[in-house]
Design an enzyme around this catalytic site. Structure first.
Site, PDB file in Angstrom:
ATOM      1  CE1 TYR A  18       1.082  -7.234   9.485  1.00  0.00           C
ATOM      2  CE2 TYR A  18      -0.803  -8.713   9.477  1.00  0.00           C
ATOM      3  CZ  TYR A  18       0.538  -8.499   9.694  1.00  0.00           C
ATOM      4  OH  TYR A  18       1.326  -9.516  10.128  1.00  0.00           O
ATOM      5  CB  CYS A  19      -4.961  -2.594   5.968  1.00  0.00           C
ATOM      6  SG  CYS A  19      -4.021  -3.876   5.126  1.00  0.00           S
TER       7      CYS A  19
ATOM      8  N   PRO B 253     -19.868  -3.985  16.961  1.00  0.00           N
ATOM      9  CG  PRO B 253     -21.352  -2.841  18.344  1.00  0.00           C
ATOM     10  CD  PRO B 253     -21.256  -4.055  17.472  1.00  0.00           C
ATOM     11  CB  SER B 254     -14.586  -3.578  17.630  1.00  0.00           C
ATOM     12  OG  SER B 254     -14.316  -2.407  16.865  1.00  0.00           O
TER      13      SER B 254
ATOM     14  CE  LYS C 161      -4.739  -1.797   0.517  1.00  0.00           C
ATOM     15  NZ  LYS C 161      -5.264  -3.104   0.957  1.00  0.00           N
TER      16      LYS C 161
ATOM     17  CE  LYS D 133      -9.968  -9.353  10.881  1.00  0.00           C
ATOM     18  NZ  LYS D 133      -9.917  -9.503   9.417  1.00  0.00           N
TER      19      LYS D 133
ATOM     20  CB  THR E  74      -0.925   0.013   1.217  1.00  0.00           C
ATOM     21  OG1 THR E  74      -1.626  -1.233   1.269  1.00  0.00           O
ATOM     22  CG2 THR E  74      -1.931   1.135   1.122  1.00  0.00           C
TER      23      THR E  74
ATOM     24  CD  GLU F 286      -4.064 -10.493  10.967  1.00  0.00           C
ATOM     25  OE1 GLU F 286      -3.462 -11.105  11.844  1.00  0.00           O
ATOM     26  OE2 GLU F 286      -4.560  -9.369  11.128  1.00  0.00           O
TER      27      GLU F 286
ATOM     28  CG  ASN G 116      -8.190  -0.950   3.285  1.00  0.00           C
ATOM     29  OD1 ASN G 116      -9.021  -1.823   3.064  1.00  0.00           O
ATOM     30  ND2 ASN G 116      -6.896  -1.191   3.284  1.00  0.00           N
TER      31      ASN G 116
ATOM     32  CG  ASP H 134      -4.335   1.349   4.121  1.00  0.00           C
ATOM     33  OD1 ASP H 134      -3.108   1.412   4.338  1.00  0.00           O
ATOM     34  OD2 ASP H 134      -4.862   0.394   3.513  1.00  0.00           O
TER      35      ASP H 134
END
Length: 387
Positions: free
Chosen positions: A251-252, A244-245, A196, A306, A118, A145, A200, A256
């Protein structure tokens, strides 16, 4: 056809595995331990599909640290090296790409090079001017991922920043290797780079939106799940990417979104900047919720993003952890991936039972069955019990 893939992270290794079904592929990496694992048919990254292909498929794949072996005779060279966001320069650090290009220049007079790393909008064209004997094309990846090879086998689309003969040939290689029939888009390099970053950033926007919905519901004592389900029954919105998190990470998305914000310098915008800021606000909120409970010891259950991951780079829970520690609260970590005794000066607890016992509150970005016996201690915003 000989193809060289530089870098054996999840982008590079998944692509090397995919293309080695019908081509000679050399995977080049500076990490000899990773090279040895690949040659022993063992994946150095957590991806069940890659491991299955390494073990069961007849792949023409070899990993090496030898640059001469990798580059000489190669018809296509794919760059999948890390490009981390540099907060000081407010730009992606693309030095890893230029190191590789210099290595290739020392060995080859001409080359067809596909950049999968990227990069900022406009970078491919600028680097093309520096290496006029190379044909440099940007082709973004859209991989998850832990599911990188699967996503290469069933790509949502294939994008090439050129419609040259060689670019079309590379696109056909990817399309023929796919098990679905993905659309192929040819555009220019800058447009491919923008695709890209905007893709993202939109995913980050969805995460930030549903996280703010959850913040509202939690503070107003409303049922987050009911609200999300009612919103997402609308087919225009869709019932996906809505759990929700503690914030987006990995990584991205963090790098990004920041890079796209940097590319918006001197261009009017509100949303792009807000997406970056929203992620920080969410971590502040989560940390404040924990701090308000006045715990003596806070346990961090898993740093990974994850279920099927071994990566915790830029994971959102780390930001929450740092905010809690800044208030002088003791924090301990349970993370089987870690071999160290401490993580950011917090003790790493190897025994799960001991971890549960000593933690007043356990914060976990996602629900895990391992915590089912101490759910009264667990703080999570995982509503749907999925990624």
């Amino acid at each position: 056809m000989k193809i060289t893939v530089v870098g054996t992270g999840y982008v590079g290794l998944s692509l090397a595995t995919l293309l080695s079904l019908d081509n000679e592929v050399i995977a080049l990496d500076v990490n000899e331990a990773k090279v040895n694992l690949i040659n022993q048919k063992k994946s150095p990254i957590h991806d069940n599909e890659i491991q299955n292909y390494l073990t069961t498929k007849k792949l023409n794949l070899k990993a090496t640290i030898d640059k001469d072996e990798a580059y000489y005779g190669s018809e296509i060279i794919v760059l999948a090296v890390p490009t981390n966001y540099d907060p000081v320069k407010n730009y992606f650090d693309t030095s890893s790409i230029e190191v590789v290009l210099n290595d290739i220049k020392q060995r080859l007079d001409s080359a067809f090079i596909v950049i999968k790393s990227t990069i900022p909008v406009g970078y491919s064209d600028s680097i093309q001017q520096k290496y006029p004997d190379f044909e440099i094309v940007f082709s973004p990846e859209f991989l998850r991922e832990g599911n990188a090879l699967y996503d290469n086998l069933y790509p949502s689309r294939i994008v090439l920043g050129s419609s040259s003969v060689k670019a079309q040939k590379f696109a056909l290689l990817l399309k023929n290797a796919a098990l679905n029939n993905p659309p192929v888009l040819f555009c220019n390099n800058s447009e491919a780079e923008a695709i890209k970053l905007f893709a993202n950033t939109y995913l980050a926007l969805r995460i930030a939106f549903f996280n703010e919905l959850d913040t509202y519901a939690e503070l107003r004592n409303l049922d987050t799940k009911a609200i999300i389900e009612g919103v997402c029954f609308d087919s225009r919105i869709g019932n996906y990417y809505n759990n929700p998190s503690f914030g987006y990470g990995g990584y991205c998305l963090p790098k990004d979104t920041k890079q796209l914000r940097a590319n918006f310098e001197n261009i009017p915008n509100n949303i792009i900047s807000a997406i970056v800021e929203a992620n920080s606000t969410r971590k502040d909120f989560i940390a404040d919720q924990i701090i308000a409970k006045n715990p003596k010891v806070v346990g961090i259950y898993r740093l990974v993003m994850k279920y099927n991951s071994d990566n915790f780079r830029s994971s959102s829970i780390q930001g929450v952890m740092k905010r809690i520690k800044a208030k002088g609260i003791e924090v301990v970590v349970y993370e089987p991936v870690l071999k160290e005794e401490t993580f950011f000066n917090s003790k790493v607890i190897k025994d799960l039972s001991e971890f549960k016992k000593m933690s007043d509150i356990i914060i976990s970005n996602r629900k895990y069955s391992d915590l089912s016996d101490v759910m009264d201690k667990v703080y999570t915003r995982d509503i749907f019990n999925n990624d």
